[in-house]
Design a protein around this motif. Structure first.
Motif, PDB file in Angstrom:
ATOM      1  N   LEU A   1       5.757  20.426  14.819  1.00 23.49           N
ATOM      2  CA  LEU A   1       5.632  21.796  14.322  1.00 23.49           C
ATOM      3  C   LEU A   1       6.217  21.812  12.911  1.00 23.49           C
ATOM      4  O   LEU A   1       7.360  21.400  12.704  1.00 23.49           O
ATOM      5  CB  LEU A   1       6.426  22.761  15.222  1.00 23.49           C
ATOM      6  N   GLY A   2       5.431  22.266  11.941  1.00 21.97           N
ATOM      7  CA  GLY A   2       5.891  22.261  10.550  1.00 21.97           C
ATOM      8  C   GLY A   2       6.983  23.288  10.299  1.00 21.97           C
ATOM      9  O   GLY A   2       7.078  24.306  10.994  1.00 21.97           O
ATOM     10  N   ASP A  30      -0.926  14.363  10.578  1.00 20.63           N
ATOM     11  CA  ASP A  30       0.313  15.151  10.630  1.00 20.63           C
ATOM     12  C   ASP A  30       0.972  15.140   9.253  1.00 20.63           C
ATOM     13  O   ASP A  30       1.277  14.080   8.710  1.00 20.63           O
ATOM     14  CB  ASP A  30       1.264  14.547  11.680  1.00 20.63           C
ATOM     15  N   ARG A  37      -4.473  28.214  21.575  1.00 20.99           N
ATOM     16  CA  ARG A  37      -3.550  28.897  20.661  1.00 20.99           C
ATOM     17  C   ARG A  37      -2.330  29.396  21.423  1.00 20.99           C
ATOM     18  O   ARG A  37      -2.450  29.849  22.564  1.00 20.99           O
ATOM     19  CB  ARG A  37      -4.266  30.080  19.989  1.00 20.99           C
ATOM     20  N   ARG A  54       0.857  32.252  16.726  1.00 21.96           N
ATOM     21  CA  ARG A  54       0.125  31.961  15.481  1.00 21.96           C
ATOM     22  C   ARG A  54      -0.202  30.478  15.333  1.00 21.96           C
ATOM     23  O   ARG A  54      -0.776  30.070  14.318  1.00 21.96           O
ATOM     24  CB  ARG A  54       0.957  32.433  14.276  1.00 21.96           C
ATOM     25  N   VAL A  55       0.183  29.670  16.304  1.00 18.19           N
ATOM     26  CA  VAL A  55      -0.037  28.218  16.205  1.00 18.19           C
ATOM     27  C   VAL A  55      -1.287  27.829  16.983  1.00 18.19           C
ATOM     28  O   VAL A  55      -1.396  28.106  18.186  1.00 18.19           O
ATOM     29  CB  VAL A  55       1.190  27.441  16.726  1.00 18.19           C
ATOM     30  N   LYS A  56      -2.235  27.197  16.297  1.00 18.92           N
ATOM     31  CA  LYS A  56      -3.512  26.820  16.916  1.00 18.92           C
ATOM     32  C   LYS A  56      -3.564  25.325  17.213  1.00 18.92           C
ATOM     33  O   LYS A  56      -2.953  24.524  16.505  1.00 18.92           O
ATOM     34  CB  LYS A  56      -4.674  27.192  15.985  1.00 18.92           C
ATOM     35  N   GLU A  99       7.175  25.391   8.070  1.00 15.08           N
ATOM     36  CA  GLU A  99       6.631  26.687   7.622  1.00 15.08           C
ATOM     37  C   GLU A  99       5.879  27.406   8.744  1.00 15.08           C
ATOM     38  O   GLU A  99       5.414  28.516   8.564  1.00 15.08           O
ATOM     39  CB  GLU A  99       5.699  26.480   6.415  1.00 15.08           C
ATOM     40  N   GLU A 100       5.745  26.755   9.907  1.00 16.45           N
ATOM     41  CA  GLU A 100       4.990  27.355  11.019  1.00 16.45           C
ATOM     42  C   GLU A 100       5.902  28.121  11.966  1.00 16.45           C
ATOM     43  O   GLU A 100       7.069  27.772  12.124  1.00 16.45           O
ATOM     44  CB  GLU A 100       4.287  26.254  11.838  1.00 16.45           C
ATOM     45  N   GLY A 101       5.358  29.145  12.575  1.00 17.85           N
ATOM     46  CA  GLY A 101       6.115  29.901  13.584  1.00 17.85           C
ATOM     47  C   GLY A 101       5.156  30.509  14.586  1.00 17.85           C
ATOM     48  O   GLY A 101       4.009  30.798  14.261  1.00 17.85           O
TER      49      GLY A 101
END
Length: 248
Positions: A242-243, A100, A225, A228-230, A245-247
């Motif tokens: 969840l980062g 992580d 999935r 957009r998160v896998k 920059e992730e969405g």
């Protein structure tokens, strides 16, 4: 004339927060309508009125975390039931994935109001989202969500050697559950005994029930999935944040 709306509902519509968060912020005096503080629960506003929130609300929201968990079989998504433990018990410092990259430190307060945004059956595995952020919950499970969810499903055909193409077409579009037509899905063969499902809705045990209707028995189901998160390489029973920059 335009009808007034409950302030909490309007705040949710604007994507500021969930309704429950809105009520909490209103009670704390953190919400302004046209520049005036509104602190009475149940207050109503007109759609053209400007709704703003104080810095404290934004700061509190920034501390809310979202966790991605690879749920193993044998855990329920939400509340404990029938002697089975909820998936949130796996969110411990020991179970955090070694890879992580998020710069966050784990703290017990992150478990408060950490709820699943969507469900996975007890006998299904894969990506489960647990969040403290009402905006993410609404995005993933709100009535008008358009976020895709992708699954790999190992199946066995019960009515002959191979599923007919016509039945595969019905899986894509042509089935009904509980008297309602299902939204179009994307269903294709991944290999000779595994189907790939991409859905934009999530009725209870939907994939298993769809398969039953065309004579397929589900042997294994894994969500890989959400939007957009896998799931990626996250191991079973492990979690990560969840980062930023992730969405979905």
């Amino acid at each position: 004339m335009t009808e007034p709306l409950r302030l909490s509902k309007r705040m949710s519509e604007l994507g500021l927060c969930s309704r429950r968060e809105a009520d909490e912020w209103i009670a704390r005096g953190w919400v302004r309508v046209d520049g005036q503080v509104v602190s009475e629960l149940g207050s109503k506003v007109l759609p053209h009125q400007k709704v703003t929130v104080e810095r404290q609300a934004a700061a509190q929201q920034a501390k809310r975390v979202t966790v991605l968990l690879h749920k193993p079989m044998g855990y329920v998504s939400g509340q404990a039931e029938d002697g089975y433990r909820p998936a949130v018990v796996l969110v411990t410092p020991e179970n955090r994935w070694d890879e992580d990259k998020a710069p966050l430190q784990f703290h017990g307060s992150q478990l408060k109001s950490l709820v699943p945004a969507g469900r996975l059956d007890i006998d299904s595995t894969g990506l489960l989202v647990l969040t403290q952020d009402g905006r993410i919950a609404k995005q993933l499970i709100g009535e008008d969500t358009s976020i895709e969810k992708e699954y790999l499903v190992r199946v066995q055909y019960q009515r002959g050697p191979r599923l007919p193409d016509a039945e595969l077409k019905r899986l894509n579009h042509g089935l009904s559950l509980d008297g309602k037509k299902l939204l179009p899905a994307k269903v294709s063969w991944q290999n000779e005994d595994q189907l790939r499902f991409v859905l934009r809705e999530g009725k209870k045990r939907q994939i298993r029930r769809m398969c039953e209707l065309v004579g397929l028995k589900v042997l294994g189901l894994k969500r890989v999935r959400i939007g957009r998160v896998k799931l990626g390489n996250l191991p079973p029973g492990k979690w990560r944040y969840l980062g930023s920059e992730e969405g979905f």
